[in-house]
Motif scaffolding. Structure first.
Motif, mmCIF file in Angstrom:
data_model
loop_
_atom_site.group_PDB
_atom_site.id
_atom_site.type_symbol
_atom_site.label_atom_id
_atom_site.label_comp_id
_atom_site.label_asym_id
_atom_site.label_seq_id
_atom_site.Cartn_x
_atom_site.Cartn_y
_atom_site.Cartn_z
ATOM 1 N N LEU A 343 0.797 -1.156 0.180
ATOM 2 C CA LEU A 343 -0.002 -0.069 0.125
ATOM 3 C C LEU A 343 0.844 1.157 -0.016
ATOM 4 N N THR A 344 1.858 1.260 0.755
ATOM 5 C CA THR A 344 2.810 2.405 0.805
ATOM 6 C C THR A 344 3.453 2.730 -0.763
ATOM 7 N N SER A 345 3.875 1.482 -1.104
ATOM 8 C CA SER A 345 4.578 1.524 -2.672
ATOM 9 C C SER A 345 3.889 2.191 -3.690
ATOM 10 N N SER A 346 2.370 1.634 -3.537
ATOM 11 C CA SER A 346 1.386 1.973 -4.341
ATOM 12 C C SER A 346 0.926 3.451 -4.159
ATOM 13 N N ALA A 347 0.868 4.067 -2.785
ATOM 14 C CA ALA A 347 0.573 5.343 -2.565
ATOM 15 C C ALA A 347 1.868 6.185 -3.196
ATOM 16 N N VAL A 348 3.190 5.614 -3.069
ATOM 17 C CA VAL A 348 4.210 6.360 -3.830
ATOM 18 C C VAL A 348 4.235 6.390 -5.255
ATOM 19 N N VAL A 373 9.780 7.319 4.449
ATOM 20 C CA VAL A 373 9.919 6.382 5.757
ATOM 21 C C VAL A 373 9.272 7.006 7.168
ATOM 22 N N GLY A 374 9.362 8.301 6.918
ATOM 23 C CA GLY A 374 8.783 8.951 8.308
ATOM 24 C C GLY A 374 7.107 8.952 8.283
ATOM 25 N N GLU A 375 6.691 9.006 7.213
ATOM 26 C CA GLU A 375 5.130 8.880 7.176
ATOM 27 C C GLU A 375 4.905 7.271 7.405
ATOM 28 N N SER A 376 5.757 6.533 6.998
ATOM 29 C CA SER A 376 5.521 4.974 7.214
ATOM 30 C C SER A 376 5.462 4.638 8.813
ATOM 31 N N MET A 377 6.632 5.181 9.281
ATOM 32 C CA MET A 377 6.720 5.006 10.844
ATOM 33 C C MET A 377 5.673 5.754 11.635
ATOM 34 N N VAL A 378 5.102 6.623 11.278
ATOM 35 C CA VAL A 378 3.954 7.093 12.082
ATOM 36 C C VAL A 378 2.698 6.255 11.634
ATOM 37 N N ASN A 379 2.589 5.646 10.452
ATOM 38 C CA ASN A 379 1.524 4.736 10.320
ATOM 39 C C ASN A 379 1.895 3.509 11.034
ATOM 40 N N GLY A 380 3.185 3.220 11.324
ATOM 41 C CA GLY A 380 3.164 1.733 12.161
ATOM 42 C C GLY A 380 3.147 1.959 13.764
ATOM 43 N N LEU A 381 3.399 3.308 13.907
ATOM 44 C CA LEU A 381 3.171 3.611 15.392
ATOM 45 C C LEU A 381 1.876 3.577 15.931
ATOM 46 N N GLY A 460 7.300 -2.937 11.323
ATOM 47 C CA GLY A 460 6.389 -2.649 9.985
ATOM 48 C C GLY A 460 6.517 -1.457 9.325
ATOM 49 N N GLY A 461 6.625 -0.354 10.199
ATOM 50 C CA GLY A 461 7.131 0.934 9.671
ATOM 51 C C GLY A 461 7.978 1.056 8.713
ATOM 52 N N LEU A 462 9.099 0.466 9.352
ATOM 53 C CA LEU A 462 10.373 0.509 8.613
ATOM 54 C C LEU A 462 10.201 -0.296 6.994
ATOM 55 N N ILE A 463 9.637 -1.450 7.093
ATOM 56 C CA ILE A 463 9.598 -2.402 6.045
ATOM 57 C C ILE A 463 8.856 -1.751 5.124
ATOM 58 N N ALA A 464 7.580 -1.073 5.363
ATOM 59 C CA ALA A 464 6.785 -0.480 4.271
ATOM 60 C C ALA A 464 7.493 0.919 3.855
ATOM 61 N N GLY A 465 8.086 1.629 4.994
ATOM 62 C CA GLY A 465 9.052 2.836 4.530
ATOM 63 C C GLY A 465 10.162 2.556 3.465
ATOM 64 N N ALA A 466 10.855 1.520 3.697
ATOM 65 C CA ALA A 466 12.091 1.038 2.689
ATOM 66 C C ALA A 466 11.602 0.911 1.598
ATOM 67 N N GLY A 468 8.570 1.807 0.029
ATOM 68 C CA GLY A 468 8.192 2.966 -0.659
ATOM 69 C C GLY A 468 9.355 3.951 -0.987
ATOM 70 N N GLY A 469 10.077 4.145 0.108
ATOM 71 C CA GLY A 469 11.182 5.015 -0.085
ATOM 72 C C GLY A 469 12.187 4.754 -1.009
ATOM 73 N N TRP A 470 12.353 3.401 -1.511
ATOM 74 C CA TRP A 470 13.191 2.945 -2.539
ATOM 75 C C TRP A 470 12.498 3.286 -3.903
ATOM 76 N N ARG A 471 11.145 3.232 -3.902
ATOM 77 C CA ARG A 471 10.601 3.632 -5.142
ATOM 78 C C ARG A 471 10.417 4.961 -5.338
ATOM 79 N N ALA A 472 10.395 5.798 -4.170
ATOM 80 C CA ALA A 472 10.376 7.152 -4.433
ATOM 81 C C ALA A 472 11.730 7.818 -4.970
ATOM 82 N N SER A 473 12.889 6.976 -4.453
ATOM 83 C CA SER A 473 14.177 7.635 -4.717
ATOM 84 C C SER A 473 14.665 7.495 -6.054
ATOM 85 N N ARG A 474 13.866 6.573 -6.829
ATOM 86 C CA ARG A 474 14.307 6.290 -8.145
ATOM 87 C C ARG A 474 13.541 7.237 -9.107
#
Length: 485
Positions: A343-348, A373-381, A460-466, A468-474
């Motif tokens: 879902l995070t990757s799709s949102a990106v 990653v910050g957004e995903s961490m907040v979602n995870g918390l 969970g937040g780190l995995i989702a953020g990682a 999504g962040g990899w997708r955004a960085s490209r």
């Protein structure tokens, strides 16, 4: 800047953030519930083992019963003398040791001297079978039939043979268990799991006193109170205390000073069980090997050995929580992590114009990745908080309902053994109930479980953020220009 942008983006995507958080929350709540129920199973099993062993007991030392010799009888025998009266009441007690072959009392000191043993006490297990009732003497009467009175030629009519009429026997057979207790050290042994609810327990000076402590259920059955007196094989004992088991049902009906029990069972300077406490609970297996190596012919039973003999719904539920439950929680948790990452990757992917524009304005890739990653961490918390709340509610619900689990104790236990039924209670029936305990299941939530939930939320937040962040960085600024219609 980072915080302001993070808050604004989460506010814009409330529904997506809530979906990701709820997915993680369900997985975390299931993990908390399964861990709490497993902890409750462990506590329930500990209660069962304490009822067998005694509080603080780490192992018992016994000796297997010897095989009966050919032609010998293992059953109780009763002998009643003949009396001239027509109706005679008879009563006899048969006292037999149980729980294994008798050991020399001197072995208690030898076991206590072994390396790793903090203390050891001996106990003697007895079974008293009581037979009481009466014989009624029959009367012999002679009778003659009319056909027998017709004598043949030269003969006379013969009288009929005498017959015994009336008489018989009416006896009641019942049994109960007796444990001989070392009154100088009651922290170990049969009385360790009992709480004196009326009267008092033995004093260290009552090593050979004719006093007794009786179990609550047995006292209720026989209507015993503090000060009541009863006889065993002609010896009168006074009840000084009523004891209630800490959990379940006690397998012992009467507790006597060890010397008195040895005298009743004709087992002078003998015990059937040695209760052992180790100096270090982590070295129990080592102490077991030491005792077995230095004292031959004995059987050393630990709490882990006894755990394998516990069956019934407790064992079934424990296996279910330990295997199926944990695998199910792991599977759901992995699925929740994957769903959050996707879902995070799709949102990106739907934010191509946004991230491309930010890069065109000078944002480096690491800053874009940090934002995702910050957004995903907040979602995870948030998911972790919701999961902890759901898990606590589920655990509290289990504790409030307190489902009853039955534990059937195997016959290999080295404790005092189950009594064969109190007087008037029948034999096998009492033994079955004495070896079955009913435990209320609870689901305690430990701080370690909460810490695990927080760790899972962060993971969970780190995995989702990682992802999504990899997708955004490209993404490149040109991607944003191509997305403009």
């Amino acid at each position: 800047m980072f915080g302001i942008y993070l808050k604004r983006e989460l506010s814009r995507r409330k529904k997506a953030a809530l979906v990701i958080a709820m997915g993680l929350a369900l997985g975390i709540a299931l993990v908390i519930t399964v861990n709490s129920v497993s902890a409750g199973m462990t506590q329930a099993q500990d209660k069962v083992l304490k009822s067998l062993y005694g509080l603080g007991t780490d192992m018992t030392v016994t000796k297997a019963q010897a095989a009966p010799r050919t032609g010998s009888s293992q059953g109780p025998d009763f002998k009643f003398g003949a009396r001239s009266s027509s109706k005679s009441t008879q009563s006899s007690d048969r006292v037999m040791t149980q729980g294994g072959q008798a050991l020399k009392a001197s072995l208690v000191d030898k076991v206590a001297a072994q390396k790793g043993v903090a203390s050891a006490v001996g106990a003697l297990s007895l079974n008293v079978t009581k037979v009481d009732g009466s014989f009624t003497q029959g009367k012999a009467q002679s009778s003659s039939g009319s056909g027998q009175q017709q004598g043949g030629p030269g003969g006379s009519g013969g009288s009929g043979q005498p017959q015994v009429q009336g008489g018989g026997a009416d006896f009641n057979v019942a049994s109960y268990s007796v444990a001989g207790v070392d009154v100088t050290d009651q922290a170990l042994g049969p009385l360790a799991t009992m709480k004196i609810t009326s009267g008092k327990t033995f004093t260290s000076a009552q090593t050979d006193a004719k006093v007794a402590v009786v179990g609550k259920s047995y006292a209720k059955e026989k209507k015993y109170q503090v000060g009541s007196a009863f006889k065993i094989s002609g010896t009168t004992y006074t009840v000084i205390g009523i004891a209630t088991p800490d959990s379940g049902d006690s397998t012992t009906d009467v507790f006597l000073p060890l010397r008195q029990a040895q005298s009743l069972g004709d087992a002078k300077n003998q015990v059937t069980t040695i209760y052992v406490k180790a100096t270090d609970s982590k070295q129990i297996s080592t102490v077991k090997k030491t005792i077995q190596g230095n004292i031959s012919g004995t059987t050393v039973t630990t709490s882990s050995d006894l755990a394998s003999t516990v069956s019934g719904s407790l064992s079934t539920a424990s296996d279910l929580a330990g295997s199926v439950g944990k695998w199910l929680s792991v599977t759901v948790l992995i699925a929740a992590f994957l769903v959050a990452a996707l879902l995070t990757s799709s949102a990106v992917s739907r934010r191509v114009r946004e991230f491309g524009t930010l890069k065109a304005l000078g944002w480096p890739s690491r800053r874009v990745t940090r934002q995702v990653v910050g957004e995903s961490m907040v979602n995870g918390l948030i998911g972790g908080g919701l999961g902890i709340a759901l898990g606590l509610v589920a655990a509290r619900t289990v504790t409030a309902i307190s489902p009853k689990l039955r534990a059937e104790l195997g016959s290999s236990a080295g404790g005092t053994g189950g009594g064969m039924g109190g007087p008037g209670g029948g034999g096998p029936g009492r033994q079955a109930t004495g070896n079955t305990l009913e435990i209320a299941l609870t689901a305690p939530v430990s701080p370690a479980t909460i810490a695990l939930a927080v760790g899972l939320a962060v993971a969970g937040g780190l995995i989702a953020g990682a992802m999504g962040g990899w997708r955004a960085s490209r993404m490149r600024p040109a991607d944003a220009l191509r997305s403009v219609s």
